[in-house]
Design a protein around this motif. Sequence first.
Motif, PDB file in Angstrom:
ATOM      1  N   VAL A 302       0.858  -1.170   0.153  1.00  0.00           N
ATOM      2  CA  VAL A 302       0.148  -0.032   0.087  1.00  0.00           C
ATOM      3  C   VAL A 302       0.856   1.193  -0.013  1.00  0.00           C
ATOM      4  O   VAL A 302       1.455   1.576   0.952  1.00  0.00           O
ATOM      5  N   ASP A 337      -1.566  -2.290  -4.584  1.00  0.00           N
ATOM      6  CA  ASP A 337      -2.863  -1.400  -4.474  1.00  0.00           C
ATOM      7  C   ASP A 337      -2.583   0.084  -4.534  1.00  0.00           C
ATOM      8  O   ASP A 337      -2.314   0.905  -3.566  1.00  0.00           O
ATOM      9  N   LYS A 347      -7.932   1.245   2.594  1.00  0.00           N
ATOM     10  CA  LYS A 347      -7.172   0.298   2.139  1.00  0.00           C
ATOM     11  C   LYS A 347      -6.665  -0.742   3.256  1.00  0.00           C
ATOM     12  O   LYS A 347      -6.858  -1.915   3.161  1.00  0.00           O
ATOM     13  N   GLU A 350      -9.709  -2.689   4.454  1.00  0.00           N
ATOM     14  CA  GLU A 350     -10.075  -3.621   3.374  1.00  0.00           C
ATOM     15  C   GLU A 350      -9.244  -4.885   3.537  1.00  0.00           C
ATOM     16  O   GLU A 350      -9.826  -6.112   3.466  1.00  0.00           O
TER      17      GLU A 350
END
Length: 490
Positions: A302, A337, A347, A350
Amino acid sequence: MNRITKRSENYSKWYNEIIDKSKLAEFSGIRGFMVMKPYGYSIWEIMKEKLDKMLKKSGHENVYFPLLIPKTSFSLEKEHTKIFSEGCAIVTHSKLIKKKEKLVIDPESRLQEELVVRPTSESIIWKMYKRWIQSYRDLPILFNQWGNAIRWEMRTRIFLRTNEFLWQEGHTAHSTKKEAIEETKKILNIYTEFSEKFMGIPVLQGIKPYMDKFHGSDTTYCIEAMMQDGKALQIGTAHFLGQNFSKAFNVQFTNFHGKKEYVWSTSWGVSTRLIGAIIMSHSDDNGLILPPKIAPIQIIIVPIYHNDHGEEESKIDELSIKILNILKEKKIRVKYDNRKIFTPGWKFYEYEMKGVPIRISIGKNEIKNEKLEIFRRDTYKKMYITLMDMKKNITHLLEEIQKNIYQKALNRTKKMTVKLDDYNDFKERMHRLGGFILAHWDGDKNTVKKIQNDTEATIRLIPISFGKEKGKCIYSGNNSSQRVIFSKSY
Protein backbone atom coordinates in the motif's frame (compact mmCIF):
# COMPACT_ATOMS: atom_id res chain seq x y z
CA MET A 1 -15.67 2.39 8.72
CA ASN A 2 -18.02 0.10 10.61
CA ARG A 3 -16.35 -2.75 12.43
CA ILE A 4 -18.00 -6.12 12.65
CA THR A 5 -19.94 -7.59 15.56
CA LYS A 6 -17.70 -9.09 18.23
CA ARG A 7 -17.56 -12.87 18.61
CA SER A 8 -18.46 -12.56 22.29
CA GLU A 9 -21.63 -10.62 21.45
CA ASN A 10 -23.08 -12.77 18.67
CA TYR A 11 -20.90 -15.47 17.14
CA SER A 12 -23.33 -16.30 14.34
CA LYS A 13 -23.70 -12.66 13.31
CA TRP A 14 -19.91 -12.22 13.48
CA TYR A 15 -19.46 -15.17 11.11
CA ASN A 16 -21.99 -13.84 8.59
CA GLU A 17 -20.55 -10.33 8.69
CA ILE A 18 -17.03 -11.60 7.98
CA ILE A 19 -18.30 -13.42 4.89
CA ASP A 20 -20.14 -10.30 3.76
CA LYS A 21 -17.49 -7.65 4.47
CA SER A 22 -14.55 -9.70 3.20
CA LYS A 23 -16.55 -10.36 0.03
CA LEU A 24 -16.34 -14.13 0.10
CA ALA A 25 -19.89 -15.12 -0.84
CA GLU A 26 -23.58 -14.40 -0.40
CA PHE A 27 -26.86 -16.22 -0.81
CA SER A 28 -28.29 -15.97 -4.31
CA GLY A 29 -31.94 -15.36 -3.53
CA ILE A 30 -32.78 -19.03 -4.11
CA ARG A 31 -33.05 -20.54 -0.63
CA GLY A 32 -29.86 -22.32 0.33
CA PHE A 33 -27.88 -21.59 -2.85
CA MET A 34 -24.81 -19.37 -2.57
CA VAL A 35 -22.80 -17.27 -4.98
CA MET A 36 -19.05 -17.47 -4.37
CA LYS A 37 -17.49 -14.11 -5.16
CA PRO A 38 -14.03 -13.86 -6.76
CA TYR A 39 -12.15 -13.60 -3.44
CA GLY A 40 -13.99 -16.55 -1.91
CA TYR A 41 -13.63 -18.64 -5.03
CA SER A 42 -9.91 -17.87 -5.28
CA ILE A 43 -9.47 -19.36 -1.78
CA TRP A 44 -11.25 -22.50 -2.99
CA GLU A 45 -9.08 -22.62 -6.13
CA ILE A 46 -5.87 -22.55 -4.07
CA MET A 47 -7.17 -25.22 -1.71
CA LYS A 48 -8.25 -27.31 -4.68
CA GLU A 49 -4.82 -26.95 -6.31
CA LYS A 50 -2.95 -28.02 -3.14
CA LEU A 51 -5.20 -30.98 -2.34
CA ASP A 52 -5.33 -32.08 -5.98
CA LYS A 53 -1.53 -32.36 -6.04
CA MET A 54 -1.58 -34.45 -2.87
CA LEU A 55 -4.20 -36.81 -4.30
CA LYS A 56 -2.40 -37.19 -7.63
CA LYS A 57 0.88 -37.82 -5.82
CA SER A 58 -0.82 -40.71 -3.99
CA GLY A 59 -1.85 -42.29 -7.28
CA HIS A 60 -5.36 -40.91 -7.86
CA GLU A 61 -6.65 -39.77 -11.25
CA ASN A 62 -9.26 -37.08 -11.91
CA VAL A 63 -12.45 -38.01 -13.74
CA TYR A 64 -15.89 -36.51 -14.26
CA PHE A 65 -19.25 -38.26 -14.03
CA PRO A 66 -22.68 -36.85 -14.95
CA LEU A 67 -24.67 -34.60 -12.63
CA LEU A 68 -27.84 -36.60 -13.32
CA ILE A 69 -28.29 -40.18 -12.14
CA PRO A 70 -31.03 -42.58 -13.34
CA LYS A 71 -33.41 -43.26 -10.48
CA THR A 72 -33.17 -47.03 -10.93
CA SER A 73 -29.38 -46.87 -10.41
CA PHE A 74 -29.74 -44.56 -7.45
CA SER A 75 -32.19 -46.96 -5.79
CA LEU A 76 -30.01 -50.07 -5.84
CA GLU A 77 -28.04 -49.66 -2.58
CA LYS A 78 -30.89 -49.59 -0.04
CA GLU A 79 -29.17 -47.96 2.97
CA HIS A 80 -27.63 -45.30 0.72
CA THR A 81 -30.98 -44.56 -0.92
CA LYS A 82 -32.81 -44.42 2.41
CA ILE A 83 -30.87 -41.42 3.69
CA PHE A 84 -30.14 -39.49 0.47
CA SER A 85 -33.61 -39.81 -1.05
CA GLU A 86 -34.93 -37.45 1.64
CA GLY A 87 -32.96 -34.52 0.21
CA CYS A 88 -32.88 -35.20 -3.51
CA ALA A 89 -33.79 -32.97 -6.40
CA ILE A 90 -35.53 -34.88 -9.21
CA VAL A 91 -35.73 -34.10 -12.92
CA THR A 92 -39.04 -35.36 -14.30
CA HIS A 93 -39.53 -33.40 -17.54
CA SER A 94 -37.27 -32.10 -20.29
CA LYS A 95 -39.21 -29.16 -21.73
CA LEU A 96 -41.01 -25.91 -20.89
CA ILE A 97 -43.73 -24.39 -23.04
CA LYS A 98 -45.43 -21.01 -23.06
CA LYS A 99 -49.08 -21.04 -22.02
CA LYS A 100 -51.06 -17.86 -21.42
CA GLU A 101 -47.85 -15.83 -21.30
CA LYS A 102 -46.39 -18.15 -18.64
CA LEU A 103 -43.75 -20.83 -18.84
CA VAL A 104 -45.11 -24.20 -17.72
CA ILE A 105 -43.89 -27.78 -17.84
CA ASP A 106 -44.78 -29.54 -21.06
CA PRO A 107 -46.69 -32.66 -19.93
CA GLU A 108 -45.68 -34.39 -23.15
CA SER A 109 -41.99 -34.11 -22.23
CA ARG A 110 -42.09 -36.38 -19.20
CA LEU A 111 -38.92 -38.49 -19.07
CA GLN A 112 -39.19 -42.24 -19.47
CA GLU A 113 -37.01 -42.51 -16.37
CA GLU A 114 -36.72 -39.80 -13.73
CA LEU A 115 -33.23 -38.49 -12.97
CA VAL A 116 -31.74 -37.67 -9.58
CA VAL A 117 -29.52 -34.59 -9.32
CA ARG A 118 -26.47 -36.08 -7.61
CA PRO A 119 -26.20 -35.76 -3.85
CA THR A 120 -23.11 -37.99 -4.24
CA SER A 121 -21.88 -40.10 -7.14
CA GLU A 122 -21.60 -43.69 -5.91
CA SER A 123 -24.63 -44.82 -7.93
CA ILE A 124 -23.54 -43.55 -11.34
CA ILE A 125 -19.94 -44.62 -10.75
CA TRP A 126 -20.88 -48.18 -9.86
CA LYS A 127 -23.01 -48.41 -12.98
CA MET A 128 -19.81 -47.74 -14.94
CA TYR A 129 -17.64 -50.02 -12.75
CA LYS A 130 -19.86 -52.90 -13.85
CA ARG A 131 -18.68 -52.30 -17.42
CA TRP A 132 -15.04 -51.71 -16.55
CA ILE A 133 -14.20 -54.32 -13.92
CA GLN A 134 -13.86 -57.94 -15.02
CA SER A 135 -10.55 -59.16 -13.59
CA TYR A 136 -8.13 -58.44 -10.74
CA ARG A 137 -5.98 -56.90 -13.49
CA ASP A 138 -8.53 -54.06 -13.76
CA LEU A 139 -7.95 -53.14 -10.12
CA PRO A 140 -7.32 -50.97 -8.24
CA ILE A 141 -9.28 -48.03 -9.63
CA LEU A 142 -8.31 -44.78 -7.91
CA PHE A 143 -10.64 -41.98 -9.02
CA ASN A 144 -11.20 -38.45 -7.78
CA GLN A 145 -13.82 -36.02 -9.04
CA TRP A 146 -14.05 -32.23 -8.56
CA GLY A 147 -17.60 -31.00 -8.99
CA ASN A 148 -20.77 -30.02 -7.19
CA ALA A 149 -23.61 -31.76 -5.42
CA ILE A 150 -27.14 -30.84 -4.34
CA ARG A 151 -28.76 -31.87 -1.07
CA TRP A 152 -31.87 -30.07 0.15
CA GLU A 153 -31.23 -28.89 3.70
CA MET A 154 -33.77 -27.87 6.34
CA ARG A 155 -31.50 -25.15 7.74
CA THR A 156 -28.82 -23.57 5.59
CA ARG A 157 -25.73 -21.62 6.57
CA ILE A 158 -23.35 -20.17 4.04
CA PHE A 159 -20.34 -22.46 3.37
CA LEU A 160 -21.22 -24.78 6.27
CA ARG A 161 -24.49 -26.20 4.96
CA THR A 162 -25.87 -25.14 1.59
CA ASN A 163 -28.21 -26.90 -0.82
CA GLU A 164 -25.51 -26.83 -3.48
CA PHE A 165 -21.83 -27.09 -2.62
CA LEU A 166 -18.52 -27.59 -4.41
CA TRP A 167 -16.39 -30.54 -3.38
CA GLN A 168 -14.11 -33.35 -4.35
CA GLU A 169 -15.34 -36.91 -4.03
CA GLY A 170 -13.00 -39.86 -4.29
CA HIS A 171 -14.12 -43.32 -5.36
CA THR A 172 -11.84 -46.34 -5.40
CA ALA A 173 -12.23 -50.05 -6.12
CA HIS A 174 -9.93 -52.81 -4.84
CA SER A 175 -9.39 -56.55 -5.02
CA THR A 176 -8.95 -57.07 -1.25
CA LYS A 177 -10.51 -55.85 1.96
CA LYS A 178 -7.09 -55.02 3.38
CA GLU A 179 -6.20 -52.79 0.45
CA ALA A 180 -9.52 -50.90 0.66
CA ILE A 181 -9.13 -50.27 4.39
CA GLU A 182 -5.56 -49.08 3.86
CA GLU A 183 -6.83 -46.72 1.16
CA THR A 184 -9.44 -45.27 3.53
CA LYS A 185 -6.85 -44.63 6.21
CA LYS A 186 -4.43 -43.16 3.66
CA ILE A 187 -7.04 -40.61 2.60
CA LEU A 188 -7.79 -39.76 6.23
CA ASN A 189 -4.09 -39.00 6.70
CA ILE A 190 -4.02 -36.88 3.52
CA TYR A 191 -6.99 -34.86 4.77
CA THR A 192 -5.30 -34.47 8.15
CA GLU A 193 -2.06 -33.25 6.57
CA PHE A 194 -3.97 -30.83 4.32
CA SER A 195 -5.98 -29.42 7.21
CA GLU A 196 -3.00 -28.94 9.52
CA LYS A 197 -0.28 -28.02 7.02
CA PHE A 198 -2.23 -25.75 4.68
CA MET A 199 -5.38 -24.64 6.52
CA GLY A 200 -3.63 -24.35 9.89
CA ILE A 201 -6.44 -26.30 11.59
CA PRO A 202 -5.54 -29.13 14.01
CA VAL A 203 -7.90 -32.10 13.87
CA LEU A 204 -8.79 -35.28 15.72
CA GLN A 205 -8.96 -38.53 13.75
CA GLY A 206 -11.55 -41.14 14.52
CA ILE A 207 -14.37 -43.44 13.48
CA LYS A 208 -18.03 -42.48 13.48
CA PRO A 209 -20.25 -44.54 15.81
CA TYR A 210 -22.34 -47.17 14.04
CA MET A 211 -25.52 -45.03 13.97
CA ASP A 212 -23.75 -42.08 12.30
CA LYS A 213 -21.69 -43.84 9.64
CA PHE A 214 -22.22 -43.08 5.96
CA HIS A 215 -25.21 -45.06 4.76
CA GLY A 216 -23.92 -47.80 2.53
CA SER A 217 -20.57 -48.08 4.30
CA ASP A 218 -19.08 -50.57 6.73
CA THR A 219 -17.00 -47.93 8.53
CA THR A 220 -16.79 -44.13 8.31
CA TYR A 221 -13.53 -42.45 9.29
CA CYS A 222 -13.52 -38.70 9.95
CA ILE A 223 -11.54 -35.71 11.15
CA GLU A 224 -13.07 -33.13 13.49
CA ALA A 225 -11.85 -29.64 14.40
CA MET A 226 -12.71 -27.34 17.30
CA MET A 227 -14.03 -23.89 16.44
CA GLN A 228 -13.57 -20.80 18.61
CA ASP A 229 -17.08 -20.95 20.06
CA GLY A 230 -16.55 -24.43 21.50
CA LYS A 231 -18.40 -26.32 18.76
CA ALA A 232 -16.93 -29.05 16.57
CA LEU A 233 -16.91 -29.05 12.79
CA GLN A 234 -16.48 -32.16 10.66
CA ILE A 235 -13.70 -31.35 8.20
CA GLY A 236 -13.74 -34.49 6.06
CA THR A 237 -14.82 -38.12 5.88
CA ALA A 238 -13.46 -41.30 4.32
CA HIS A 239 -15.71 -44.35 4.02
CA PHE A 240 -14.74 -48.01 3.83
CA LEU A 241 -17.71 -49.28 1.79
CA GLY A 242 -16.85 -52.95 2.11
CA GLN A 243 -18.67 -54.89 -0.63
CA ASN A 244 -22.02 -53.16 -0.12
CA PHE A 245 -22.12 -51.32 -3.45
CA SER A 246 -20.49 -54.09 -5.47
CA LYS A 247 -23.19 -56.49 -4.24
CA ALA A 248 -25.97 -53.96 -4.89
CA PHE A 249 -24.72 -53.41 -8.47
CA ASN A 250 -23.47 -57.00 -8.91
CA VAL A 251 -19.89 -55.96 -9.72
CA GLN A 252 -17.64 -59.02 -9.50
CA PHE A 253 -14.15 -59.74 -10.72
CA THR A 254 -12.13 -62.87 -11.34
CA ASN A 255 -9.43 -63.00 -8.69
CA PHE A 256 -5.85 -64.29 -9.01
CA HIS A 257 -7.05 -67.85 -8.33
CA GLY A 258 -9.72 -67.72 -11.06
CA LYS A 259 -12.66 -67.37 -8.68
CA LYS A 260 -15.42 -64.75 -8.79
CA GLU A 261 -15.42 -62.20 -5.97
CA TYR A 262 -17.22 -58.94 -5.20
CA VAL A 263 -15.16 -55.75 -5.39
CA TRP A 264 -14.06 -53.90 -2.22
CA SER A 265 -14.35 -50.13 -2.28
CA THR A 266 -14.08 -46.69 -0.64
CA SER A 267 -15.44 -43.19 -1.08
CA TRP A 268 -14.38 -39.91 0.54
CA GLY A 269 -14.71 -36.14 0.25
CA VAL A 270 -14.27 -32.58 1.49
CA SER A 271 -16.23 -29.52 0.40
CA THR A 272 -16.46 -25.73 0.45
CA ARG A 273 -17.35 -26.21 4.12
CA LEU A 274 -13.57 -25.94 4.59
CA ILE A 275 -13.79 -22.19 3.99
CA GLY A 276 -16.27 -21.93 6.86
CA ALA A 277 -13.81 -23.89 9.00
CA ILE A 278 -11.01 -21.41 8.24
CA ILE A 279 -13.24 -18.45 9.14
CA MET A 280 -14.37 -19.91 12.45
CA SER A 281 -11.01 -21.35 13.42
CA HIS A 282 -8.74 -18.35 12.84
CA SER A 283 -10.58 -15.06 12.38
CA ASP A 284 -10.91 -12.29 14.99
CA ASP A 285 -13.06 -9.26 15.74
CA ASN A 286 -11.31 -7.30 12.99
CA GLY A 287 -12.22 -9.74 10.24
CA LEU A 288 -10.82 -12.70 8.36
CA ILE A 289 -7.41 -14.23 9.13
CA LEU A 290 -6.02 -16.48 6.41
CA PRO A 291 -3.07 -18.87 6.67
CA PRO A 292 -0.49 -17.71 4.10
CA LYS A 293 -0.50 -21.06 2.29
CA ILE A 294 -4.11 -20.62 1.16
CA ALA A 295 -4.34 -16.80 1.07
CA PRO A 296 -5.08 -15.46 -2.46
CA ILE A 297 -3.05 -12.36 -1.58
CA GLN A 298 -0.15 -13.20 0.73
CA ILE A 299 1.27 -9.67 0.76
CA ILE A 300 -0.40 -6.36 -0.06
CA ILE A 301 1.70 -3.29 -0.86
CA VAL A 302 0.00 0.00 0.00
CA PRO A 303 1.58 3.30 -1.07
CA ILE A 304 0.91 6.31 1.15
CA TYR A 305 0.66 9.35 -1.07
CA HIS A 306 0.41 12.93 0.16
CA ASN A 307 -0.64 16.08 -1.66
CA ASP A 308 2.63 16.30 -3.53
CA HIS A 309 2.20 14.43 -6.80
CA GLY A 310 5.76 15.01 -7.97
CA GLU A 311 9.08 13.51 -7.02
CA GLU A 312 7.92 11.97 -3.72
CA GLU A 313 5.13 10.01 -5.39
CA SER A 314 7.49 8.78 -8.09
CA LYS A 315 9.93 7.48 -5.48
CA ILE A 316 7.13 5.70 -3.63
CA ASP A 317 5.95 4.05 -6.86
CA GLU A 318 9.48 3.14 -7.87
CA LEU A 319 10.22 1.42 -4.55
CA SER A 320 6.79 -0.27 -4.48
CA ILE A 321 7.26 -1.73 -7.95
CA LYS A 322 10.76 -2.88 -7.04
CA ILE A 323 9.36 -4.74 -4.00
CA LEU A 324 6.50 -6.13 -6.12
CA ASN A 325 8.96 -7.65 -8.59
CA ILE A 326 11.18 -9.07 -5.82
CA LEU A 327 8.18 -10.81 -4.24
CA LYS A 328 6.91 -12.13 -7.56
CA GLU A 329 10.34 -13.68 -8.22
CA LYS A 330 9.95 -15.50 -4.91
CA LYS A 331 6.60 -16.92 -6.15
CA ILE A 332 4.72 -14.96 -3.50
CA ARG A 333 1.12 -13.98 -4.28
CA VAL A 334 1.40 -10.20 -4.03
CA LYS A 335 -0.70 -7.21 -5.01
CA TYR A 336 0.23 -3.54 -5.36
CA ASP A 337 -2.81 -1.36 -4.65
CA ASN A 338 -1.97 2.09 -6.00
CA ARG A 339 -5.57 3.16 -6.60
CA LYS A 340 -5.94 6.84 -5.76
CA ILE A 341 -9.72 6.78 -5.37
CA PHE A 342 -9.28 5.14 -1.94
CA THR A 343 -7.33 6.44 1.05
CA PRO A 344 -4.57 4.38 2.71
CA GLY A 345 -6.83 4.01 5.78
CA TRP A 346 -9.61 2.55 3.66
CA LYS A 347 -7.16 0.10 2.11
CA PHE A 348 -5.79 -0.91 5.52
CA TYR A 349 -9.32 -1.74 6.67
CA GLU A 350 -10.11 -3.58 3.42
CA TYR A 351 -7.11 -5.90 3.54
CA GLU A 352 -7.31 -6.49 7.28
CA MET A 353 -10.94 -7.54 6.75
CA LYS A 354 -9.84 -9.87 3.93
CA GLY A 355 -7.19 -11.48 6.14
CA VAL A 356 -4.15 -10.71 3.99
CA PRO A 357 -1.22 -12.04 6.09
CA ILE A 358 1.27 -9.18 5.49
CA ARG A 359 0.89 -5.53 4.59
CA ILE A 360 3.84 -3.42 3.41
CA SER A 361 3.24 0.32 3.64
CA ILE A 362 5.47 2.77 1.78
CA GLY A 363 5.31 6.54 2.28
CA LYS A 364 7.67 9.48 2.60
CA ASN A 365 8.91 8.32 6.03
CA GLU A 366 9.82 4.91 4.64
CA ILE A 367 11.66 6.56 1.75
CA LYS A 368 13.48 8.91 4.13
CA ASN A 369 14.44 6.25 6.71
CA GLU A 370 15.11 3.57 4.08
CA LYS A 371 12.93 1.13 6.03
CA LEU A 372 9.64 -0.56 5.24
CA GLU A 373 6.65 -0.78 7.54
CA ILE A 374 5.60 -4.45 7.81
CA PHE A 375 2.23 -5.25 9.39
CA ARG A 376 1.31 -8.79 10.48
CA ARG A 377 -2.40 -9.57 10.32
CA ASP A 378 -2.17 -12.50 12.74
CA THR A 379 -0.62 -10.52 15.62
CA TYR A 380 -1.54 -6.93 14.63
CA LYS A 381 2.13 -6.01 15.17
CA LYS A 382 4.26 -3.68 13.07
CA MET A 383 7.97 -3.85 12.40
CA TYR A 384 10.37 -1.68 10.41
CA ILE A 385 13.00 -3.41 8.30
CA THR A 386 15.36 -2.56 5.47
CA LEU A 387 14.70 -3.63 1.90
CA MET A 388 17.63 -6.05 2.14
CA ASP A 389 16.21 -7.68 5.31
CA MET A 390 12.79 -7.88 3.71
CA LYS A 391 14.28 -9.63 0.70
CA LYS A 392 16.11 -12.15 2.92
CA ASN A 393 13.41 -12.81 5.52
CA ILE A 394 9.98 -12.31 3.96
CA THR A 395 9.49 -15.99 3.05
CA HIS A 396 10.51 -16.97 6.56
CA LEU A 397 8.02 -14.44 7.97
CA LEU A 398 5.18 -16.01 5.97
CA GLU A 399 6.18 -19.43 7.34
CA GLU A 400 6.27 -18.00 10.86
CA ILE A 401 2.74 -16.60 10.43
CA GLN A 402 1.53 -19.98 9.15
CA LYS A 403 3.03 -21.74 12.19
CA ASN A 404 1.66 -19.16 14.61
CA ILE A 405 -1.88 -19.47 13.24
CA TYR A 406 -1.73 -23.27 13.55
CA GLN A 407 -0.19 -23.16 17.04
CA LYS A 408 -2.86 -20.79 18.29
CA ALA A 409 -5.58 -23.12 17.03
CA LEU A 410 -3.76 -26.14 18.51
CA ASN A 411 -3.44 -24.47 21.91
CA ARG A 412 -7.14 -23.66 21.88
CA THR A 413 -8.06 -27.24 20.94
CA LYS A 414 -5.90 -28.66 23.77
CA LYS A 415 -7.40 -26.21 26.26
CA MET A 416 -10.91 -27.15 25.16
CA THR A 417 -10.34 -30.93 25.36
CA VAL A 418 -10.94 -32.62 28.74
CA LYS A 419 -11.61 -36.05 30.26
CA LEU A 420 -14.70 -36.28 32.44
CA ASP A 421 -16.36 -39.12 34.36
CA ASP A 422 -19.13 -37.27 36.23
CA TYR A 423 -22.32 -36.48 34.30
CA ASN A 424 -23.07 -33.30 36.24
CA ASP A 425 -19.59 -32.00 35.40
CA PHE A 426 -20.21 -33.04 31.79
CA LYS A 427 -23.47 -31.05 31.58
CA GLU A 428 -22.01 -27.99 33.29
CA ARG A 429 -18.92 -27.93 31.05
CA MET A 430 -20.89 -28.48 27.86
CA HIS A 431 -23.35 -25.73 28.78
CA ARG A 432 -20.69 -23.21 29.84
CA LEU A 433 -17.73 -23.83 27.52
CA GLY A 434 -18.45 -26.60 25.06
CA GLY A 435 -15.32 -28.15 23.59
CA PHE A 436 -14.30 -31.78 23.20
CA ILE A 437 -15.14 -34.04 26.14
CA LEU A 438 -13.56 -37.49 26.35
CA ALA A 439 -16.05 -39.67 28.16
CA HIS A 440 -17.10 -43.30 28.36
CA TRP A 441 -20.11 -44.52 26.37
CA ASP A 442 -21.96 -47.80 26.74
CA GLY A 443 -22.48 -48.30 22.99
CA ASP A 444 -26.25 -47.71 23.08
CA LYS A 445 -27.58 -45.11 20.61
CA ASN A 446 -30.44 -44.32 23.01
CA THR A 447 -27.85 -43.15 25.54
CA VAL A 448 -26.55 -40.65 22.97
CA LYS A 449 -30.07 -39.38 22.31
CA LYS A 450 -30.62 -38.75 26.02
CA ILE A 451 -27.29 -36.93 26.35
CA GLN A 452 -28.14 -34.86 23.28
CA ASN A 453 -31.52 -33.92 24.76
CA ASP A 454 -29.79 -32.75 27.95
CA THR A 455 -26.79 -30.96 26.44
CA GLU A 456 -27.09 -30.75 22.59
CA ALA A 457 -23.84 -32.75 22.46
CA THR A 458 -23.35 -35.84 20.27
CA ILE A 459 -20.55 -38.32 19.71
CA ARG A 460 -18.29 -36.73 17.12
CA LEU A 461 -15.94 -39.69 16.79
CA ILE A 462 -14.39 -42.72 18.45
CA PRO A 463 -10.70 -41.70 18.63
CA ILE A 464 -8.20 -43.81 16.71
CA SER A 465 -5.09 -42.86 18.67
CA PHE A 466 -6.31 -42.96 22.29
CA GLY A 467 -6.61 -46.73 22.60
CA LYS A 468 -8.97 -48.88 24.67
CA GLU A 469 -9.74 -47.97 28.26
CA LYS A 470 -12.33 -49.77 30.39
CA GLY A 471 -14.71 -47.66 32.42
CA LYS A 472 -18.33 -46.78 33.12
CA CYS A 473 -20.63 -44.88 30.74
CA ILE A 474 -20.88 -41.26 31.84
CA TYR A 475 -24.67 -41.34 31.53
CA SER A 476 -25.88 -44.88 32.28
CA GLY A 477 -23.04 -46.24 34.42
CA ASN A 478 -22.95 -49.36 32.25
CA ASN A 479 -19.64 -50.92 31.18
CA SER A 480 -17.61 -49.17 28.49
CA SER A 481 -14.48 -50.30 26.64
CA GLN A 482 -13.31 -46.92 25.32
CA ARG A 483 -13.75 -43.20 25.68
CA VAL A 484 -15.36 -41.28 22.82
CA ILE A 485 -15.39 -37.59 21.89
CA PHE A 486 -18.58 -35.67 22.71
CA SER A 487 -19.21 -32.11 21.53
CA LYS A 488 -21.80 -29.72 20.25
CA SER A 489 -21.36 -29.32 16.52
CA TYR A 490 -22.24 -27.56 13.31
